[in-house]
Design an enzyme around this catalytic site. Structure first.
Site, PDB file in Angstrom:
ATOM      1  N   LYS A  70       0.806  -1.239   0.000  1.00  0.00           N
ATOM      2  CA  LYS A  70       0.000   0.000   0.000  1.00  0.00           C
ATOM      3  C   LYS A  70       0.835   1.284   0.000  1.00  0.00           C
ATOM      4  CE  LYS A  70      -4.122  -1.683   2.361  1.00  0.00           C
ATOM      5  NZ  LYS A  70      -5.139  -1.358   3.373  1.00  0.00           N
ATOM      6  N   ASP A 106     -10.032   3.033   2.152  1.00  0.00           N
ATOM      7  CA  ASP A 106     -10.154   2.455   3.503  1.00  0.00           C
ATOM      8  C   ASP A 106     -10.894   3.391   4.467  1.00  0.00           C
ATOM      9  OD1 ASP A 106      -8.867   0.033   2.960  1.00  0.00           O
ATOM     10  OD2 ASP A 106      -6.880   0.864   3.383  1.00  0.00           O
ATOM     11  N   GLY A 130      -3.924   2.006  18.741  1.00  0.00           N
ATOM     12  CA  GLY A 130      -3.004   1.622  17.675  1.00  0.00           C
ATOM     13  C   GLY A 130      -2.645   2.799  16.796  1.00  0.00           C
ATOM     14  N   GLY A 132      -0.781   2.222  13.585  1.00  0.00           N
ATOM     15  CA  GLY A 132      -0.169   1.627  12.394  1.00  0.00           C
ATOM     16  C   GLY A 132      -0.838   2.146  11.132  1.00  0.00           C
ATOM     17  N   ALA A 134      -3.412   0.963   9.382  1.00  0.00           N
ATOM     18  CA  ALA A 134      -4.879   0.974   9.406  1.00  0.00           C
ATOM     19  C   ALA A 134      -5.393   2.160  10.233  1.00  0.00           C
ATOM     20  CB  ALA A 134      -5.395  -0.338   9.989  1.00  0.00           C
ATOM     21  N   ILE A 218     -11.416  -3.197  13.956  1.00  0.00           N
ATOM     22  CA  ILE A 218     -11.221  -3.457  12.527  1.00  0.00           C
ATOM     23  C   ILE A 218     -10.779  -4.906  12.288  1.00  0.00           C
ATOM     24  CG2 ILE A 218     -10.753  -1.014  12.047  1.00  0.00           C
ATOM     25  CD1 ILE A 218      -7.895  -1.943  11.393  1.00  0.00           C
ATOM     26  N   GLY A 241     -15.775  -5.569  12.302  1.00  0.00           N
ATOM     27  CA  GLY A 241     -14.878  -5.016  11.290  1.00  0.00           C
ATOM     28  C   GLY A 241     -15.093  -5.503   9.866  1.00  0.00           C
TER      29      GLY A 241
HETATM   30  P1  ATR Z   1      -1.808  -2.257  10.371  1.00  0.00           P
HETATM   31  O1  ATR Z   1      -1.336  -1.837   9.019  1.00  0.00           O
HETATM   32  O2  ATR Z   1      -2.808  -3.387  10.336  1.00  0.00           O
HETATM   33  O3  ATR Z   1      -2.290  -1.114  11.190  1.00  0.00           O
HETATM   34  P2  ATR Z   1       0.727  -2.229  11.743  1.00  0.00           P
HETATM   35  O4  ATR Z   1       1.104  -1.014  10.972  1.00  0.00           O
HETATM   36  O5  ATR Z   1       1.723  -3.323  11.895  1.00  0.00           O
HETATM   37  O6  ATR Z   1      -0.547  -2.915  11.098  1.00  0.00           O
HETATM   38  O7  ATR Z   1       0.206  -1.763  13.188  1.00  0.00           O
HETATM   39  C1  ATR Z   1      -0.091  -2.651  14.219  1.00  0.00           C
HETATM   40  C2  ATR Z   1      -0.560  -1.876  15.445  1.00  0.00           C
HETATM   41  O8  ATR Z   1      -0.855  -2.820  16.481  1.00  0.00           O
HETATM   42  C3  ATR Z   1       0.501  -0.928  16.002  1.00  0.00           C
HETATM   43  O9  ATR Z   1      -0.149   0.189  16.565  1.00  0.00           O
HETATM   44  C4  ATR Z   1       1.143  -1.778  17.113  1.00  0.00           C
HETATM   45  O10 ATR Z   1       1.745  -1.026  18.135  1.00  0.00           O
HETATM   46  P3  ATR Z   1       3.287  -0.528  17.987  1.00  0.00           P
HETATM   47  O11 ATR Z   1       3.244   0.691  17.111  1.00  0.00           O
HETATM   48  O12 ATR Z   1       3.723  -0.230  19.368  1.00  0.00           O
HETATM   49  O13 ATR Z   1       4.041  -1.676  17.353  1.00  0.00           O
HETATM   50  C5  ATR Z   1      -0.080  -2.482  17.643  1.00  0.00           C
HETATM   51  N1  ATR Z   1       0.278  -3.693  18.375  1.00  0.00           N
HETATM   52  C6  ATR Z   1       0.706  -4.870  17.871  1.00  0.00           C
HETATM   53  N2  ATR Z   1       0.946  -5.762  18.866  1.00  0.00           N
HETATM   54  C7  ATR Z   1       0.663  -5.117  20.036  1.00  0.00           C
HETATM   55  C8  ATR Z   1       0.711  -5.488  21.428  1.00  0.00           C
HETATM   56  N3  ATR Z   1       1.087  -6.714  21.809  1.00  0.00           N
HETATM   57  N4  ATR Z   1       0.331  -4.562  22.340  1.00  0.00           N
HETATM   58  C9  ATR Z   1      -0.072  -3.318  21.981  1.00  0.00           C
HETATM   59  N5  ATR Z   1      -0.131  -2.910  20.677  1.00  0.00           N
HETATM   60  C10 ATR Z   1       0.235  -3.798  19.729  1.00  0.00           C
END
Ligand code: ATR
Length: 277
Positions: A70, A106, A130, A132, A134, A218, A241
């Site tokens: 993306k 999205d 979160g 990330g 999404a 989601i 979601g």
């Molecule tokens: P996406 O594109 O689906 O949003 P991503 O960019 O990998 O995927 O984002 C994943 C999100 O889940 C991030 O906000 C991540 O937090 P970090 O920025 O600290 O990595 C969050 N996440 C994943 N595992 C986690 C956990 N065990 N506890 C808290 N947040 C978590």
């Protein structure tokens, strides 16, 4: 029937075999009577440019992009819509008259799903878990919907802070299972992978939320995540979601073929059947 007039669309990802988009778009070809097929394209990250340029040359109508393409496809596009520029990612490409047009559907998908499935959404304060890829689409949608405050709470605080450039309404928060802001939250959105099948569940206490709050996730595997189950038990409005996936696809189909296909219970059911097998 596949014949000389059949249009081609698809989804590029690496991996891509888990994608439900072929089920959705092929159902819509049948529904609208458009002569087309939608297929998965497993494309390695280092071959993305070659793949999209080849598609443009072959007269493909368009493609969706999923992980990890993306962000990388954006600079390859000749034109990019406002949503994609803002979010920094393209999930839909239209090949037209020798040009590659990039879109992000999205944010539309997220908001449309909420509008369709929540009885009432008060648009003052949102809490997004979160930060990330999404979450960027979700925050862009909340900003456009008119929320006054968008709390972004993330395990890695620095990433939440970066969201201030996405919207002036963003207030970053440190990760906390009991955020003090909870009592003012109208809409809570989980965009982390917590609660997904095989992942740890999200530990957060929803009891301080106001009675009219909406809770959405989601994540759609499972459809009712532990977060949504807790919200249901406490009597809050809950939106799963799956609809975000369906509505982002609806807008992509419209961009490619000029017709808005129907998102209904029969389609949800069909997609759910594929999720379960
Ligand atoms: P996406 O594109 O689906 O949003 P991503 O960019 O990998 O995927 O984002 C994943 C999100 O889940 C991030 O906000 C991540 O937090 P970090 O920025 O600290 O990595 C969050 N996440 C994943 N595992 C986690 C956990 N065990 N506890 C808290 N947040 C978590």
């Amino acid at each position: 029937m596949i014949n000389g007039k059949t249009r081609l669309a698809g989804v590029m990802g690496w991996p891509v075999s888990h994608s439900l988009s072929p089920v959705i778009h092929n159902a819509w070809f049948r529904q609208t009577g458009i002569n087309g097929v939608y297929v998965p394209f497993p494309v390695k990250p280092e071959e993305l440019e070659q793949a999209v340029r080849g598609m443009a040359a072959m007269g493909v109508a368009g493609v969706n992009l999923t992980i990890p393409h993306k962000e990388w496809v954006l600079p390859l596009c000749d034109e990019v819509d406002e949503a994609a520029k803002r979010i920094g990612a393209v999930n839909t490409v239209l090949f037209k008259e020798g040009k590659m047009h990039g879109f992000n559907t999205d944010a539309y998908g997220f908001w449309q799903n909420l509008e369709e499935r929540a009885r009432f959404v008060r648009k003052h304060v949102a809490l997004v878990l979160g930060a990330g890829g999404a979450a960027r689409a979700v925050v862009a949608a909340l900003d456009a919907a008119g929320f006054g405050t968008i709390y972004v709470m993330n395990r890695t605080f620095a990433k939440a802070e970066q969201f201030k450039t996405l919207s002036p309404k963003v207030v970053p928060l440190e990760w906390n299972a009991n955020p003090a802001q909870m009592k003012e939250v109208d809409l809570l959105v989980n965009t982390t992978s917590l609660g997904m099948k095989g992942e740890a569940s999200l530990e957060i206490d929803l009891s301080p939320l106001p009675s009219y709050a909406v809770v959405t996730d989601i994540v759609y595997t499972p459809l009712i995540t532990p977060l949504l189950a807790q919200a249901q038990e406490r009597g809050f409005q809950v939106v799963d979601g799956l609809g975000m996936l369906l509505y982002q696809a609806q807008k992509a189909f419209h961009i490619w073929f000029g017709q808005e296909p129907v998102v209904d219970d029969a389609l949800r059911q069909k997609v759910l059947e594929h999720l379960l097998c």
